[in-house]
Design an enzyme around this catalytic site. Sequence first.
Site, PDB file in Angstrom:
ATOM      1  N   SER A   1       0.848  -1.197   0.000  1.00 19.83           N
ATOM      2  CA  SER A   1       0.000   0.000   0.000  1.00 19.83           C
ATOM      3  C   SER A   1       0.881   1.243   0.000  1.00 19.83           C
ATOM      4  O   SER A   1       2.075   1.158  -0.313  1.00 19.83           O
ATOM      5  CB  SER A   1      -0.937  -0.022   1.207  1.00 19.83           C
ATOM      6  OG  SER A   1      -1.926   0.965   1.078  1.00 19.83           O
ATOM      7  N   ASN A   2       0.334   2.374   0.337  1.00 21.35           N
ATOM      8  CA  ASN A   2       1.103   3.616   0.418  1.00 21.35           C
ATOM      9  C   ASN A   2       0.484   4.483   1.511  1.00 21.35           C
ATOM     10  O   ASN A   2      -0.617   4.190   1.992  1.00 21.35           O
ATOM     11  CB  ASN A   2       1.098   4.322  -0.950  1.00 21.35           C
ATOM     12  CG  ASN A   2      -0.314   4.672  -1.382  1.00 21.35           C
ATOM     13  OD1 ASN A   2      -0.979   5.485  -0.765  1.00 21.35           O
ATOM     14  ND2 ASN A   2      -0.792   4.011  -2.445  1.00 21.35           N
ATOM     15  N   PRO A   3       1.178   5.553   1.933  1.00 12.31           N
ATOM     16  CA  PRO A   3       0.684   6.311   3.104  1.00 12.31           C
ATOM     17  C   PRO A   3      -0.412   7.332   2.814  1.00 12.31           C
ATOM     18  O   PRO A   3      -0.661   8.208   3.644  1.00 12.31           O
ATOM     19  CB  PRO A   3       1.950   7.023   3.611  1.00 12.31           C
ATOM     20  CG  PRO A   3       3.016   6.779   2.628  1.00 12.31           C
ATOM     21  CD  PRO A   3       2.467   6.065   1.457  1.00 12.31           C
ATOM     22  N   SER A   4      -1.090   7.252   1.681  1.00 19.43           N
ATOM     23  CA  SER A   4      -2.128   8.251   1.381  1.00 19.43           C
ATOM     24  C   SER A   4      -3.173   8.299   2.500  1.00 19.43           C
ATOM     25  O   SER A   4      -3.688   7.263   2.920  1.00 19.43           O
ATOM     26  CB  SER A   4      -2.816   7.900   0.068  1.00 19.43           C
ATOM     27  OG  SER A   4      -3.970   8.695  -0.088  1.00 19.43           O
TER      28      SER A   4
ATOM     29  N   ALA B   1      -4.498   7.321  -4.561  1.00 23.54           N
ATOM     30  CA  ALA B   1      -3.110   6.898  -4.757  1.00 23.54           C
ATOM     31  C   ALA B   1      -3.174   5.399  -5.082  1.00 23.54           C
ATOM     32  O   ALA B   1      -3.097   4.551  -4.184  1.00 23.54           O
ATOM     33  CB  ALA B   1      -2.299   7.160  -3.502  1.00 23.54           C
TER      34      ALA B   1
END
Length: 397
Positions: A211-214, A277
């Site tokens: 995942s990503n930190p969005s 994102a």
Amino acid sequence: MLSGKRIILGVTGGIAAYKAVFLLREFQKAGAEVRVTMTPSATRFVGLETFTSLSGHDVAIEIFPKEEQATEWTRHINWGEWADLFVIAPCTGNTLAKIANGISDNMLTATVLAARSPLLICPTMDGEMYESPSVSENLKKVESFGYHILEPESGFLASGLEGKGRLPEIDVILEKASEIIGSVKGPLEGKKVIVTAGPTREFIDPVRFISNPSSGKMGFAMATAAQRLGAEVTLIHGPVSIDKPEGIITKSIVSAEDLYKAVQQNADADVIIMSAAVSDFTPANTFEHKVKKESGDNTINLKNTTDILSWLGERKPTHQTLIGFAMETQNLIQNATSKLERKKADWIIANSLSNKDTGFEADTNQVHVLGKSSKTEFKGTKQEVAERVLKFIFDSE
Ligand code: CTP
């Protein structure tokens, strides 16, 4: 009609200033957010602390703030941009004359010049003053500017005399304010807008994902901004921990594939804003059960997800405005311009991730808005930026 609306209440120095306290309360009860600006002489009638505590916001009196807030000298511009309606109640003959002549010598009159919203003036003074030729002339003049006037009522006045000049009853002001706000049509009125927000999660096994930190903050701000401009908004979002905006249909998704399917079902929308994102990769193989470390397999094979924005760009109907985002850590403008062309979007909103005030988690942002033939730059809170961006885009179209 006033629910969720932003109102500036301007209070000038007349005896009816105390009634503005009740007006503030009624605006709030109707669901509006209110900020108060007073002329210096209004503070002789009602203490500014009354309005400060009731509005929950600083009351603005002078254009130039105290030294510690020195950067805030553009407050009249920000307030003018913020408001959906500006109501001056009571409005003295003096302030009316200033408005009629464009004088901007205090926060209230400066904000009149800066306001982008409709203005409702409630002239309130003694009967003789109200009937005086200069007040009559000034009223005609401000009406010709497109400002709204709510005529005063007749009756017993503070001077002890009878005449026309009393501030109308609070419910009459409220009704007029609602009528004015109801007549304002935003540029996205009647448009179906899809906003995507937040990260996606690409599960490897039941306990691990890519995942990503969005945080979803910018996408949620875009959805709220579109709603404020009159749109019927659907917000499709990945896993986030922020509050859902009121009055907006939301749909939650997990993976890039889920998002792709949800967007496909809405591909005919009038406006699509791809703020999500989206993960560019997903595991080529997924495991039904937790992968045990003893298995010794420490390589994850990845495959590309569908580029949803490009998919939309390929089949964009002519009535649609397609807006993408570009998150870059280097060569911001160059990379974002190439995304605009490559993905066939109408607009790309580009921001750099190399600054702590513009990252995934921040409440502020600084963006470049790139279109096919125009571009600009905005900075502020994510909500301010979202509103400025959409106003810019839909004023340009
Ligand atoms: N996007 C998308 N589908 C993907 C990846 C991205 O629709 N699978 C959209 C994003 O929502 C955003 C835009 O494409 O509106 C640009 O996303 P960004 O991550 O900046 O670019 P990428 O296309 O992923 O390119 P790169 O990783 O090379 O920067």
